[in-house]
Design a protein around this motif. Sequence first.
Motif, PDB file in Angstrom:
ATOM      1  N   GLU A  40     -30.736 105.684  39.056  1.00  0.00           N
ATOM      2  CA  GLU A  40     -29.518 105.985  38.649  1.00  0.00           C
ATOM      3  C   GLU A  40     -28.740 104.724  38.100  1.00  0.00           C
ATOM      4  O   GLU A  40     -27.566 104.803  37.641  1.00  0.00           O
ATOM      5  N   GLY A  41     -29.536 103.721  38.266  1.00  0.00           N
ATOM      6  CA  GLY A  41     -28.914 102.543  37.812  1.00  0.00           C
ATOM      7  C   GLY A  41     -28.021 101.523  38.608  1.00  0.00           C
ATOM      8  O   GLY A  41     -27.286 100.840  38.159  1.00  0.00           O
ATOM      9  N   ARG A  42     -28.422 101.781  39.921  1.00  0.00           N
ATOM     10  CA  ARG A  42     -27.435 101.199  41.000  1.00  0.00           C
ATOM     11  C   ARG A  42     -28.354 100.271  41.598  1.00  0.00           C
ATOM     12  O   ARG A  42     -29.511 100.239  42.088  1.00  0.00           O
ATOM     13  N   VAL A  43     -27.446  99.083  41.744  1.00  0.00           N
ATOM     14  CA  VAL A  43     -28.173  97.718  42.464  1.00  0.00           C
ATOM     15  C   VAL A  43     -28.665  98.117  43.614  1.00  0.00           C
ATOM     16  O   VAL A  43     -28.001  98.835  44.551  1.00  0.00           O
ATOM     17  N   ASP A  44     -29.959  97.666  44.023  1.00  0.00           N
ATOM     18  CA  ASP A  44     -30.794  97.518  45.257  1.00  0.00           C
ATOM     19  C   ASP A  44     -29.921  96.458  46.342  1.00  0.00           C
ATOM     20  O   ASP A  44     -30.180  95.361  46.063  1.00  0.00           O
ATOM     21  N   VAL A  45     -28.901  96.936  47.325  1.00  0.00           N
ATOM     22  CA  VAL A  45     -28.333  95.636  47.907  1.00  0.00           C
ATOM     23  C   VAL A  45     -29.182  95.155  48.912  1.00  0.00           C
ATOM     24  O   VAL A  45     -29.119  94.038  49.057  1.00  0.00           O
TER      25      VAL A  45
END
Length: 396
Positions: free
Chosen positions: A127-132
């Motif tokens: 979804e384009g969310r950074v992997d923290v």
Amino acid sequence: MTHYLDHAATSPPTREVLEAVWPYLVQVTANPASVHTPGQQARDGLERARAAAAAALGCRPGEVVFTSGGTEADGLAVLGVAPAVVASRGRERHLVTTAVEHAAVLEPARELERRGWRVDVVGVDGEGRVDVAALAEVVTERTALVSVMHANNEVGTVQPLAGPGGVAELCAQRGVALHVDAVQSAGVLDLPGLWALGSSAGGVAAVSVSAHKLGGLRGSGLLAVRSGTPLEPLALGGGQERGRRSGTVDVASAVGLATALAGAAARREHEVARLAGLRDRLVAGVLRAGAAAGVDVSLTGAAPGAGRLPGHASFVLPGLSGELVLAELDLAGVACSSGSACSADSDDASHVLLAMGLSEDAARTSVRATLGWSSTEADVDALLEALPTALARAQR
């Protein structure tokens, strides 16, 4: 009449902005650095704008540096803050960013790499969310700067900056300065809440904003830099903006930016609900039109209501040419885009969609429809009315 659905690229200036800047275009036109009365009138307008912008951001007026736009603000953060942190705090020449940042961050990051810096580019999910978790593996107490955008310009996904386990908390715990590109989020997300995610010890230290994404004038932006955060100027000369950005400040543009920020902040709750309603109807209609045309249309980015900008809708249309669909919509008087306007003349597939795991072929079929302050139900109606014909013609 054109129905404009490309607010992520630029929004038209609001009437209140035009009225606010007019006196500074035709009456109060002196250099704000001049000591005579006209110059001091211009200076007064500039400092009023600075105070209003700071109030909308939740920072202090002295923390606001006016720039020529979001691109310069991003560059000033990456090429100005990061080296200054190394020089003043003894940190390593180490920058961390993400694979879906705007070119205004990624290109300065590459410039640092050419200068011998270590640059870690962290990936994202589908979804384009950074992997923290991946971010946490590379950010150390010796890192000079982390740069993560607030929300993505191509797919609308909001990054996990706030809350327990968020990017800001990670940076604060490790005493690392965080730069946030808020070009897409200004006006619709909580910027004072964002600014509160930092202190002089770490976390949010710099925030970039562009005026023309929220109804201000093109060629205007700012970088909010937290007090105590070192900054090396990129433009040298007259020492304007407290020595942080030389060059005669465009007072009219600064007034326009401050007016746009203040107006958006005052209307934010109502506007977010209005835009989200328009977006949800647009998304549902596009998916229905795709199904009716036998096209496997997919929404890209986070689902509506699950960390997505309220006025943002983006899709891929496998098997079709996204550019051909956009051309057909344009002929019908509907203006949409395929992604970042800054790379519209490039034949390369979107680096954002590729980072999300899409194939090059799928990434080339992208279509983006984005809403803003001037968007209406009629704009959505026009898109949904024109889309079936556009899809049919694109399949020939």
